[in-house]
Design a protein around this motif. Structure first.
Motif, short mmCIF file in Angstrom:
data_model
loop_
_atom_site.label_atom_id
_atom_site.label_comp_id
_atom_site.label_asym_id
_atom_site.label_seq_id
_atom_site.Cartn_x
_atom_site.Cartn_y
_atom_site.Cartn_z
N VAL A 179 0.85 -1.19 0.00
CA VAL A 179 0.00 0.00 0.00
C VAL A 179 0.89 1.24 0.00
CG1 VAL A 179 -1.68 1.34 1.31
CG2 VAL A 179 -1.89 -1.15 1.19
N SER A 180 0.77 2.07 -1.01
CA SER A 180 1.51 3.33 -1.01
C SER A 180 0.58 4.53 -0.95
CB SER A 180 2.41 3.43 -2.25
OG SER A 180 1.68 3.21 -3.43
N ASP A 181 -0.73 4.29 -0.99
CA ASP A 181 -1.72 5.36 -0.87
C ASP A 181 -2.84 4.90 0.05
OD1 ASP A 181 -0.92 7.22 -3.38
OD2 ASP A 181 -0.83 5.11 -3.98
N VAL A 182 -3.24 5.75 0.99
CA VAL A 182 -4.41 5.46 1.82
C VAL A 182 -5.46 6.52 1.53
CG1 VAL A 182 -3.19 4.26 3.66
CG2 VAL A 182 -3.45 6.73 3.80
N PHE A 183 -6.71 6.11 1.47
CA PHE A 183 -7.82 7.00 1.14
C PHE A 183 -8.54 7.35 2.44
CE2 PHE A 183 -6.72 4.36 -2.42
CZ PHE A 183 -6.60 5.29 -3.45
N VAL A 201 -9.00 5.23 5.82
CA VAL A 201 -9.00 5.71 7.21
C VAL A 201 -10.14 6.69 7.39
CG1 VAL A 201 -7.64 6.80 9.04
CG2 VAL A 201 -6.48 5.49 7.25
N VAL A 202 -10.99 6.42 8.38
CA VAL A 202 -12.12 7.30 8.67
C VAL A 202 -12.24 7.47 10.19
CG1 VAL A 202 -13.38 6.70 6.57
CG2 VAL A 202 -13.76 5.38 8.66
N CYS A 237 -9.69 -1.44 6.60
CA CYS A 237 -10.52 -0.29 7.00
C CYS A 237 -10.12 0.12 8.42
CB CYS A 237 -12.00 -0.66 6.95
SG CYS A 237 -13.08 0.73 7.39
N ILE A 238 -9.50 1.29 8.54
CA ILE A 238 -8.96 1.78 9.80
C ILE A 238 -9.83 2.92 10.31
CG2 ILE A 238 -6.91 2.73 10.94
CD1 ILE A 238 -5.36 1.62 8.37
#
Length: 605
Positions: A58-62, A110-111, A136-137
């Motif tokens: 993973v190099s991008d987190v939304f 991440v939410v 899902c964090i």
């Protein structure tokens, strides 16, 4: 840890308290030791999580920021190998992680607590249905608030903080509640490894006051994951192969069909190896399009009953034996349960199980191993493929019309076909784009994604964002209906912030066309928007964006030339105006059959 939740997690802990590390000489591989008197300030939970995400690809987190996840986001963006992609809403962040996982093999979002978690849960459910490992964090409550009977904001007004966790239990394969630093390392590692092993989403809730606190368990660089590969039962594999080979070798005109679970089984290459060896014609179920190379000499198209590729259903359903690798048979893929298949002719190969007709079933047999072993046992049989070549008639082309006549959908997709190459990928939104994109012939290397099992309208906007972010060297071509676009349009903004260069065809036909063909009513008509005007407003002079509204073939040709020429480095948004009743013939057929299935009367009591 709050005991009511913690007891659920404690019951899952390995006896030695470690992930994937067996005991050595009867004792734990790593002995307990006294904590050093000082702990490095960067030996934190947030840093460990960031390292783990980068390690697995993973190099991008939304993300969507909220007060419970802000400190965690600080630590994630501090990781050099990790980029935070801020989304306009949680639903799109989840869809983006879904699209990202389709390319990278894993995605992350991440939410914040509850308001963010319950907003993203629809996207996580879709990822679960599609067997996608999405991490899902969620930033959770302060550790001091657990068990205090306090009422917190972002909740439904009850002192029970477990509502969000309970909601996620049915759409994730593991849930980690991290409100204690002592077992945070273990919980995070087990959640991530479970997502990778099960190819399903997981839920990780991290208390908002923990990410920045140093702890001895995070002193070292994370030891790389060493997830033990799953193995087939050798005797079961041999028995399954022998029984299947005997079944198929006595058939006169067998066929093989690839299903969507080829991806989760990582068996696409083994499927092609089998096809090369046996000579059978190969087809794909609609939700497996893109998993099997369509340039293969034995490829005969999409098997989707009466709405599939011409001549494909005739060959499959007239076969005296068919092997389905990783199928999902639901009301949509079976066209309202109308497929003409017989169980006694079928071999069903799931990721870890083989069922032969009405006879034996073999468990603990991995699909990849099975297909590779079967390829060595089958006699070559080209009878069914020869029959296909006898009856096949090449596809026609749309009727010629004046370039200034109102544009037809089949003309649109005739031109989209010409745009495809190994440097492109297609994203098909739920709706008539399902059927029109199924008819596209994918060149070698051309990607293809759509969400058939869950079928959530609006999925494609976020998925385009995530998929394009994961594959910056591919030009993504997204085909989206106006009704679907209205659900998730905002994250065109995020595509612009990220400098993406996708081409979006917005098909404006004034409503929910797929619903019209199932059951019409005034609720299927939507308010028309000035879609190009909306995207121009979102653009607002920042980033590279080009929009065009087209009403005829001449304007379409000009727009495509511009999008693939002078504007090839821009996000291109082409609004295509078509008649409200202009649909594929496949949607008309499929809609009537699904309508019949939906309207079956109750069985007599």
């Amino acid at each position: 840890m709050d005991t009511s939740i913690g007891s659920q997690l404690d019951s899952c802990k390995p006896s030695n308290g470690m992930l994937g590390c067996p005991s050595q000489n009867g004792s734990d591989a790593i002995q307990q030791s006294h904590a050093p008197s000082s702990v490095s300030s960067d030996a934190t939970l947030g840093r460990h999580l960031a390292h783990r995400l980068v390690e697995i690809g993973v190099s991008d987190v939304f993300s969507v920021p909220g007060d419970f996840n802000l400190t965690l986001l600080d630590h994630l963006i501090a990781e050099p190998g990790l980029t935070n992609i801020g989304c306009c809403n949680e639903l799109n962040a989840g869809y983006a992680a879904d699209g990202y996982a389709r390319s990278r093999g894993v995605g992350a979002c991440v939410v914040t607590f509850t308001v963010g978690g319950l907003s993203i849960i629809n996207a996580i459910a879709g990822a679960y249905s599609e067997n996608l490992p999405v991490i899902c964090i969620v930033g959770g409550p302060n550790t001091n608030d657990y068990g205090t009977n306090r009422i917190l904001h972002h909740t439904i007004g009850l002192p029970d903080f477990s509502q969000e966790l309970r909601c996620f239990q049915t759409v994730t394969c593991y849930q980690a509640l991290v409100n204690n630093l002592e077992d945070a390392h273990e919980e995070i590692d087990r959640a991530i490894s479970t997502a990778l092993k099960e190819s399903k989403p997981v839920y990780i809730s991290i208390s908002c006051n923990l990410p920045g606190i140093p702890h001895p368990t995070f002193i070292r660089e994370p030891i790389p994951f060493s997830i033990s590969p799953r193995l087939s039962n050798k005797m079961g594999l041999e028995a399954a192969v022998e029984a299947t080979a005997a079944f198929l070798n006595k058939a006169v005109k067998p066929v093989i069909i690839g299903g969507p679970k080829l991806r989760v089984a990582k068996a696409t290459e083994a499927f092609v190896e089998l096809a090369d060896a046996c000579g059978y014609p190969i087809a794909v179920m609609p939700s497996a399009k893109g998993l099997v190379p369509e340039h293969h000499s034995q490829f005969i198209g999409t098997y989707w009953g009466s709405v599939g590729t011409a001549f494909c259903a005739e060959i499959v359903e007239s076969a005296d034996a068919y092997l389905f690798a990783g199928p999902i048979f639901n009301d949509y893929s079976s066209v309202g349960y109308s497929l003409l298949l017989k169980k006694e002719k079928a071999i069903i190969v799931q990721p870890d199980r083989v069922v032969i007709a009405n006879g034996p079933a073999f468990g603990c047999v991995l699909m990849k191993d099975f297909l590779q072993a079967l390829a060595k046992k089958l006699k070559r049989n080209t009878t069914a493929h020869e029959n296909y070549q006898r009856i096949f008639i090449p596809d026609g082309v749309p009727l010629k019309c004046d370039p200034q006549d109102p544009l037809r959908v089949n003309v649109l997709f005739h031109h989209i076909q010409k745009m495809l190459s190994g440097d492109t990928a297609v994203i098909a939104e739920t709706g008539d784009s399902w059927f029109n994109c199924q008819k596209l012939k994918l060149p070698e290397g051309c990607g293809y994604q759509f969400q058939m099992q869950y079928g959530s309208i609006g999925w494609s906007v976020g998925a385009t964002l995530g998929y394009a972010q994961s594959l910056p060297d591919k030009r993504v071509i997204a085909c989206i209906g106006d009704g679907s676009f209205q659900v998730t349009a905002q994250d065109i903004s995020t595509m612009l912030r990220c400098g993406q260069k996708s081409i979006i065809f917005l098909i404006n036909n004034g409503g929910y066309t797929i619903e019209v063909e199932i059951h019409d009513g005034p609720y299927n008509v939507i308010k028309n928007w000035n879609y190009t005007g909306l995207v121009d407003a979102i653009h607002n002079g920042e980033g590279k964006c080009w929009t065009k509204k087209v009403r005829c073939e001449a304007e379409l040709i000009e727009a495509i030339e511009m999008a693939t020429g002078d504007k090839k480095d821009c996000l291109c948004f082409i609004e295509v105006i078509v008649h409200k009743d202009d649909t594929s013939k496949e949607l008309l057929e499929w809609g009537s059959r699904v309508s019949a299935a939906n309207s079956r009367p109750p069985n007599p009591q």
